[in-house]
Design a protein around this motif. Structure first.
Motif, PDB file in Angstrom:
ATOM      1  N   THR A 147      34.691  22.103  42.315  1.00 24.15           N
ATOM      2  CA  THR A 147      34.131  21.861  40.985  1.00 24.15           C
ATOM      3  C   THR A 147      33.697  23.155  40.333  1.00 24.15           C
ATOM      4  N   GLY A 148      34.236  24.290  40.743  1.00 27.64           N
ATOM      5  CA  GLY A 148      33.859  25.568  40.145  1.00 27.64           C
ATOM      6  C   GLY A 148      33.360  26.530  41.208  1.00 27.64           C
ATOM      7  N   PRO A 149      33.025  27.746  40.799  1.00 24.61           N
ATOM      8  CA  PRO A 149      32.556  28.747  41.765  1.00 24.61           C
ATOM      9  C   PRO A 149      31.227  28.350  42.380  1.00 24.61           C
ATOM     10  N   THR A 150      31.058  28.646  43.659  1.00 22.16           N
ATOM     11  CA  THR A 150      29.815  28.353  44.355  1.00 22.16           C
ATOM     12  C   THR A 150      28.762  29.404  44.019  1.00 22.16           C
ATOM     13  N   ASP A 151      27.531  29.140  44.434  1.00 19.06           N
ATOM     14  CA  ASP A 151      26.457  30.112  44.200  1.00 19.06           C
ATOM     15  C   ASP A 151      26.762  31.430  44.902  1.00 19.06           C
ATOM     16  N   GLU A 152      27.363  31.343  46.106  1.00 18.86           N
ATOM     17  CA  GLU A 152      27.714  32.563  46.837  1.00 18.86           C
ATOM     18  C   GLU A 152      28.751  33.378  46.073  1.00 18.86           C
ATOM     19  N   GLU A 153      29.773  32.692  45.495  1.00 19.64           N
ATOM     20  CA  GLU A 153      30.797  33.397  44.724  1.00 19.64           C
ATOM     21  C   GLU A 153      30.218  34.032  43.472  1.00 19.64           C
ATOM     22  N   MET A 154      29.326  33.340  42.798  1.00 16.12           N
ATOM     23  CA  MET A 154      28.710  33.904  41.590  1.00 16.12           C
ATOM     24  C   MET A 154      27.838  35.111  41.939  1.00 16.12           C
ATOM     25  N   GLU A 155      27.134  35.028  43.074  1.00 14.95           N
ATOM     26  CA  GLU A 155      26.314  36.157  43.505  1.00 14.95           C
ATOM     27  C   GLU A 155      27.197  37.357  43.863  1.00 14.95           C
ATOM     28  N   GLN A 156      28.342  37.077  44.493  1.00 17.61           N
ATOM     29  CA  GLN A 156      29.257  38.163  44.846  1.00 17.61           C
ATOM     30  C   GLN A 156      29.888  38.765  43.595  1.00 17.61           C
ATOM     31  N   ASN A 157      30.223  37.947  42.609  1.00 17.42           N
ATOM     32  CA  ASN A 157      30.788  38.454  41.357  1.00 17.42           C
ATOM     33  C   ASN A 157      29.788  39.339  40.624  1.00 17.42           C
ATOM     34  N   GLU A 158      28.526  38.967  40.674  1.00 17.90           N
ATOM     35  CA  GLU A 158      27.504  39.792  40.041  1.00 17.90           C
ATOM     36  C   GLU A 158      27.382  41.143  40.756  1.00 17.90           C
ATOM     37  N   ALA A 159      27.504  41.133  42.094  1.00 15.87           N
ATOM     38  CA  ALA A 159      27.462  42.393  42.840  1.00 15.87           C
ATOM     39  C   ALA A 159      28.652  43.279  42.488  1.00 15.87           C
ATOM     40  N   ILE A 160      29.839  42.671  42.301  1.00 10.89           N
ATOM     41  CA  ILE A 160      31.020  43.439  41.908  1.00 10.89           C
ATOM     42  C   ILE A 160      30.814  44.076  40.546  1.00 10.89           C
ATOM     43  N   ALA A 161      30.238  43.319  39.606  1.00 11.67           N
ATOM     44  CA  ALA A 161      29.983  43.866  38.273  1.00 11.67           C
ATOM     45  C   ALA A 161      28.995  45.032  38.340  1.00 11.67           C
ATOM     46  N   ASN A 162      27.973  44.911  39.181  1.00  6.71           N
ATOM     47  CA  ASN A 162      27.004  46.003  39.320  1.00  6.71           C
ATOM     48  C   ASN A 162      27.656  47.255  39.913  1.00  6.71           C
ATOM     49  N   LEU A 163      28.536  47.065  40.896  1.00  5.88           N
ATOM     50  CA  LEU A 163      29.233  48.200  41.491  1.00  5.88           C
ATOM     51  C   LEU A 163      30.147  48.881  40.474  1.00  5.88           C
ATOM     52  N   ALA A 164      30.860  48.072  39.685  1.00  2.84           N
ATOM     53  CA  ALA A 164      31.775  48.646  38.688  1.00  2.84           C
ATOM     54  C   ALA A 164      31.018  49.443  37.637  1.00  2.84           C
ATOM     55  N   ARG A 165      29.837  48.949  37.249  1.00  2.49           N
ATOM     56  CA  ARG A 165      29.043  49.686  36.249  1.00  2.49           C
ATOM     57  C   ARG A 165      28.475  50.974  36.835  1.00  2.49           C
ATOM     58  N   GLN A 166      27.989  50.915  38.093  1.00  2.00           N
ATOM     59  CA  GLN A 166      27.333  52.075  38.677  1.00  2.00           C
ATOM     60  C   GLN A 166      28.320  53.197  38.987  1.00  2.00           C
ATOM     61  N   TYR A 167      29.552  52.847  39.375  1.00  7.54           N
ATOM     62  CA  TYR A 167      30.492  53.863  39.831  1.00  7.54           C
ATOM     63  C   TYR A 167      31.632  54.090  38.836  1.00  7.54           C
ATOM     64  N   THR A 168      31.368  53.854  37.556  1.00  7.67           N
ATOM     65  CA  THR A 168      32.350  54.226  36.535  1.00  7.67           C
ATOM     66  C   THR A 168      32.496  55.746  36.520  1.00  7.67           C
ATOM     67  N   CYS A 169      33.712  56.225  36.736  1.00 11.11           N
ATOM     68  CA  CYS A 169      33.952  57.667  36.879  1.00 11.11           C
ATOM     69  C   CYS A 169      33.986  58.340  35.506  1.00 11.11           C
ATOM     70  N   GLU A 170      33.161  59.380  35.352  1.00  9.32           N
ATOM     71  CA  GLU A 170      33.105  60.130  34.102  1.00  9.32           C
ATOM     72  C   GLU A 170      33.780  61.489  34.214  1.00  9.32           C
ATOM     73  N   ASP A 171      34.438  61.737  35.331  1.00 12.95           N
ATOM     74  CA  ASP A 171      35.152  62.989  35.527  1.00 12.95           C
ATOM     75  C   ASP A 171      36.540  62.868  34.887  1.00 12.95           C
TER      76      ASP A 171
END
Length: 393
Positions: A183-207
């Motif tokens: 019936t849709g993503p579980t709480d664990e999947e949503m928590e993992q997706n949020e962690a992925i978004a945080n990683l992508a924002r923190q490690y955006t390469c500016e070089d």
């Protein structure tokens, strides 16, 4: 029609089931878009509906699957996540079927009877779950940097339990959770997706000298490790959920070989192509310059008894030495597809195997491209475009 539901007492979600014309009129962006000749940002959508119930007496295979329906649309760059979803559902005339909620405080997207992922061409954002407003903001900021802004949505309809199947639920209480309808993503999947978004924002390469958009500076020399979707999913899974590992957080990845700067993946076609291209470039640039002087006047003098050169030899045309043409400048995959009118779906297939432009195609055999899922017609279109690109002056 909408109703408000409480989310653990900390959030309020507007769970919309049908199109709300008054709400859309208030939030609809105005003015002409600055992209794609005023049409807006291009969105290609692949929607997979549920299979219709079989007719009376009809037999259906257990593994029968519904085929995706592809559509293309444009949205304004000032659109909201709700504008995107409503516009997409209107294209398929399913506004009264699809249900979702958006947290007023957290911004989390909670689809009730569908899953949704996005892919941005020529980036590391491939098949990422669209889980909150921040993900939508990332999409819009990323595509605006492209000459022709575009991205892809993949939506899969899932079953929704509205209470009418209560008796069936009682019969399946003893079954494992994996056998019940999703019936849709579980709480664990949503928590993992949020962690992925945080990683992508923190490690955006500016070089600017780095060829990747998301990199982790590996100690001790801060050498860049490209964070692919595999890296992000592995890191996020070790940060949250039941498989959480001690010591793993936003600053410290899990201790696996893919985060080792000395590790080489032998199946990474893009990496092998880049190494081959660098080796060829270095070989050509470091090759010694050999000059052959075909001056045989002394030998001719001896053969002619010092009577001077033969007039026929003197008047003979000199050989013309042809210089090897220099390597053509690189062209991005998106610009290559647009210039030679390759379809967006073909461009996405090339991006999925990490082809970054036409300069990579000459290192790939036809069998490699066919093995990656391309048809014979698509292969012919690619080779034709590659040849025309090579002949350009």
């Amino acid at each position: 029609m909408s109703q408000l539901e409480s989310d653990n007492g900390n959030d309020t979600r507007d769970r919309t089931r049908v199109h709300d014309d008054d709400l859309d009129a208030e939030n609809e962006p105005s003015g002409e878009s600055m992209y794609n000749n005023g049409k807006g940002i291009a969105v290609s959508v692949a929607f997979t509906p549920l299979l219709p119930p079989p007719a009376t007496g009809e037999k259906r295979c257990k593994n029968a699957k519904s085929q995706p329906i592809n559509r293309a649309l444009f949205i304004h760059e000032n659109s909201t996540l709700r504008n995107l979803l409503d516009t997409t559902f209107e294209q398929y005339d399913i506004s009264d079927k699809m249900m979702y909620g958006i947290g007023n405080r957290s911004g989390l997207l909670a689809p009730t009877n569908f899953t949704i992922t996005y892919t941005i061409l020529r980036t590391n954002y491939k098949n990422i779950v669209l889980g909150n407003i921040s993900d939508f903001t990332t999409i819009m900021e990323e595509v605006k940097e492209h000459r022709s802004p575009a991205f892809k949505l993949t939506i899969v309809e899932t079953k929704y339990d509205d209470g009418e199947e209560a008796e069936e639920d009682e019969d399946t209480e003893g079954e494992p959770a994996g056998k019940r309808a999703a019936t849709g993503p579980t709480d664990e999947e949503m928590e993992q997706n949020e962690a992925i978004a945080n990683l992508a924002r923190q490690y955006t390469c500016e070089d600017r000298a780095c060829g990747f958009r998301i990199c982790w500076p590996a100690p001790p020399e801060a050498k860049h490790v490209n964070l692919t979707p595999l890296h992000l999913n592995t890191w996020a899974a070790a940060m949250v959920g039941p498989n959480k590992q001690p010591g793993v957080d936003l600053d410290n990845p899990p201790n696996t070989k893919i985060f080792d700067v000395t590790y080489t993946d032998p199946t990474d076609i893009a990496m092998l192509s880049r190494r081959r291209l660098n080796a060829v470039t270095q070989t050509q640039s470091s090759a010694p310059s050999i000059v052959i002087n075909n001056d045989f006047k002394d030998i001719v003098g001896l053969l002619n008894g010092d009577r001077g050169p033969d007039p026929a030899i003197k008047n003979a045309p000199q050989p013309v030495l042809r210089q090897q043409p220099a390597l053509r400048p690189k062209l991005s995959l998106l610009d290559f597809c647009n210039r030679f009118e390759l379809s967006r779906w073909l461009c996405e297939k090339l991006d999925n195997i990490d082809v970054t432009g036409p300069h990579c195609l000459r290192f790939l055999q036809n069998a490699d491209l066919l093995g990656a899922g391309l048809s014979l017609g698509e292969l012919a279109d690619i080779r034709d475009a590659e040849e025309r690109w090579m002949l350009e002056t």
